[in-house]
Design a protein around this motif. Structure first.
Motif, mmCIF file in Angstrom:
data_model
loop_
_atom_site.group_PDB
_atom_site.id
_atom_site.type_symbol
_atom_site.label_atom_id
_atom_site.label_comp_id
_atom_site.label_asym_id
_atom_site.label_seq_id
_atom_site.Cartn_x
_atom_site.Cartn_y
_atom_site.Cartn_z
ATOM 1 N N LEU A 88 0.831 -1.194 0.000
ATOM 2 C CA LEU A 88 0.000 0.000 0.000
ATOM 3 C C LEU A 88 0.873 1.254 0.000
ATOM 4 O O LEU A 88 1.759 1.402 0.847
ATOM 5 C CB LEU A 88 -0.902 -0.006 1.231
ATOM 6 N N VAL A 89 0.630 2.142 -0.976
ATOM 7 C CA VAL A 89 1.343 3.418 -1.062
ATOM 8 C C VAL A 89 0.347 4.512 -1.434
ATOM 9 O O VAL A 89 -0.623 4.270 -2.137
ATOM 10 C CB VAL A 89 2.491 3.392 -2.107
ATOM 11 N N ALA A 90 0.622 5.712 -0.966
ATOM 12 C CA ALA A 90 -0.215 6.862 -1.316
ATOM 13 C C ALA A 90 0.143 7.339 -2.722
ATOM 14 O O ALA A 90 1.252 7.121 -3.201
ATOM 15 C CB ALA A 90 -0.009 7.977 -0.308
ATOM 16 N N SER A 91 -0.812 7.992 -3.362
ATOM 17 C CA SER A 91 -0.563 8.612 -4.664
ATOM 18 C C SER A 91 -0.770 10.115 -4.506
ATOM 19 O O SER A 91 -1.185 10.578 -3.440
ATOM 20 C CB SER A 91 -1.531 8.051 -5.713
ATOM 21 N N ASP A 92 -0.520 10.867 -5.562
ATOM 22 C CA ASP A 92 -0.754 12.311 -5.476
ATOM 23 C C ASP A 92 -2.246 12.642 -5.441
ATOM 24 O O ASP A 92 -2.639 13.751 -5.122
ATOM 25 C CB ASP A 92 -0.053 13.050 -6.623
ATOM 26 N N GLU A 93 -3.082 11.650 -5.740
ATOM 27 C CA GLU A 93 -4.524 11.862 -5.747
ATOM 28 C C GLU A 93 -5.212 11.378 -4.479
ATOM 29 O O GLU A 93 -6.243 11.904 -4.077
ATOM 30 C CB GLU A 93 -5.145 11.158 -6.965
ATOM 31 N N LEU A 94 -4.633 10.344 -3.844
ATOM 32 C CA LEU A 94 -5.329 9.687 -2.743
ATOM 33 C C LEU A 94 -4.349 9.199 -1.689
ATOM 34 O O LEU A 94 -3.313 8.625 -2.019
ATOM 35 C CB LEU A 94 -6.109 8.494 -3.307
ATOM 36 N N ASP A 95 -4.694 9.417 -0.417
ATOM 37 C CA ASP A 95 -3.933 8.872 0.703
ATOM 38 C C ASP A 95 -4.769 7.731 1.281
ATOM 39 O O ASP A 95 -5.689 7.967 2.063
ATOM 40 C CB ASP A 95 -3.680 9.964 1.747
ATOM 41 N N PRO A 96 -4.485 6.470 0.879
ATOM 42 C CA PRO A 96 -5.319 5.347 1.295
ATOM 43 C C PRO A 96 -5.050 4.915 2.737
ATOM 44 O O PRO A 96 -3.899 4.898 3.181
ATOM 45 C CB PRO A 96 -4.934 4.242 0.309
ATOM 46 N N GLN A 97 -6.140 4.586 3.453
ATOM 47 C CA GLN A 97 -6.037 4.109 4.820
ATOM 48 C C GLN A 97 -7.172 3.135 5.101
ATOM 49 O O GLN A 97 -8.260 3.254 4.549
ATOM 50 C CB GLN A 97 -6.104 5.280 5.791
ATOM 51 N N TRP A 98 -6.874 2.177 5.987
ATOM 52 C CA TRP A 98 -7.863 1.181 6.384
ATOM 53 C C TRP A 98 -8.775 1.779 7.449
ATOM 54 O O TRP A 98 -8.325 2.479 8.351
ATOM 55 C CB TRP A 98 -7.173 -0.067 6.911
ATOM 56 N N HIS A 99 -10.073 1.474 7.331
ATOM 57 C CA HIS A 99 -11.084 1.953 8.271
ATOM 58 C C HIS A 99 -11.954 0.786 8.710
ATOM 59 O O HIS A 99 -12.329 -0.054 7.880
ATOM 60 C CB HIS A 99 -11.977 3.014 7.619
ATOM 61 N N PRO A 100 -12.320 0.727 10.005
ATOM 62 C CA PRO A 100 -13.223 -0.336 10.460
ATOM 63 C C PRO A 100 -14.585 -0.219 9.764
ATOM 64 O O PRO A 100 -15.160 0.867 9.711
ATOM 65 C CB PRO A 100 -13.369 -0.083 11.963
ATOM 66 N N VAL A 101 -15.073 -1.324 9.242
ATOM 67 C CA VAL A 101 -16.388 -1.326 8.592
ATOM 68 C C VAL A 101 -17.469 -0.950 9.604
ATOM 69 O O VAL A 101 -18.440 -0.281 9.263
ATOM 70 C CB VAL A 101 -16.662 -2.704 7.941
ATOM 71 N N ALA A 102 -17.267 -1.337 10.857
ATOM 72 C CA ALA A 102 -18.257 -1.046 11.902
ATOM 73 C C ALA A 102 -18.271 0.427 12.321
ATOM 74 O O ALA A 102 -19.186 0.853 13.028
ATOM 75 C CB ALA A 102 -17.993 -1.923 13.118
ATOM 76 N N ALA A 103 -17.268 1.192 11.890
ATOM 77 C CA ALA A 103 -17.197 2.612 12.274
ATOM 78 C C ALA A 103 -16.710 3.434 11.082
ATOM 79 O O ALA A 103 -15.672 4.084 11.134
ATOM 80 C CB ALA A 103 -16.262 2.785 13.471
ATOM 81 N N LEU A 104 -17.478 3.397 10.008
ATOM 82 C CA LEU A 104 -17.105 4.147 8.807
ATOM 83 C C LEU A 104 -17.060 5.644 9.106
ATOM 84 O O LEU A 104 -17.923 6.155 9.825
ATOM 85 C CB LEU A 104 -18.106 3.876 7.675
#
Length: 175
Positions: free
Chosen positions: A104-120
């Motif tokens: 997993l790496v960030a791009s200039d368009e998006l900073d990706p991160q994991w989020h709990p499905v139970a607490a979107l």
């Protein structure tokens, strides 16, 4: 009255199980439409490209992760309408997967991160996400039509149908 073309888009939701529960990969939008919001992974379907091919490409471009077309499951479609700006109306193909490779790496368009499905983090997402995204993350197949208010920030009207029996997405690769 002139018909306005819908921009074809795609979103891919990568899901993983952790000891704390299921998580989904979302990203903080760094530029373009939706800057500053947490959004799904995806974007425009390029000319000559299928929705599925765009999902594979966009996932890699925005996250560095590789998904195989055979591992993407059809999660349905959402049409977004913006009455104050019809040129931004879009038809979005939705996919879900639990299989990928890479780091997993960030791009200039998006900073990706994991989020709990139970607490979107719906308070930091587009207003519509609270309506349809839980269905997709539960494994349901949806058909939705969402119209925003004149400000473009709040949902004004929703049509949401949960369809039976989602099937793996299949596509003929265009050359």
């Amino acid at each position: 009255m002139l018909a306005v073309m819908m921009t074809p888009m795609c979103l891919v939701f990568l899901l993983r199980d952790t000891p704390g529960g299921q998580e989904v990969l979302l990203g903080l939008k760094q530029r373009g439409f939706g800057t500053g919001r947490i959004v799904g992974i995806g974007g425009h379907v390029e000319p000559g490209e299928t929705d599925l091919e765009a999902g594979v490409r966009e996932t890699f471009e925005e996250t560095g992760l590789r998904v195989a077309p055979a591992d993407l499951y059809d999660a349905g479609r959402v049409v977004f309408r913006f009455p104050a700006s019809p040129g931004t109306d879009m038809s979005v193909a939705l996919y879900r997967t639990t299989t990928w490779t890479g780091e997993l790496v960030a791009s200039d368009e998006l900073d990706p991160q994991w989020h709990p499905v139970a607490a979107l983090p719906t308070d930091r997402m587009w207003d519509d996400s609270r309506i349809w995204l839980p269905h997709v993350l539960r494994g349901e197949l949806i058909d939705a039509d969402i119209t925003y208010d004149r400000s473009g920030s709040l949902v004004a009207q929703v049509s949401l149908i949960v369809l039976p029996d989602p099937k793996p997405a299949r596509s003929t690769i265009s050359r």
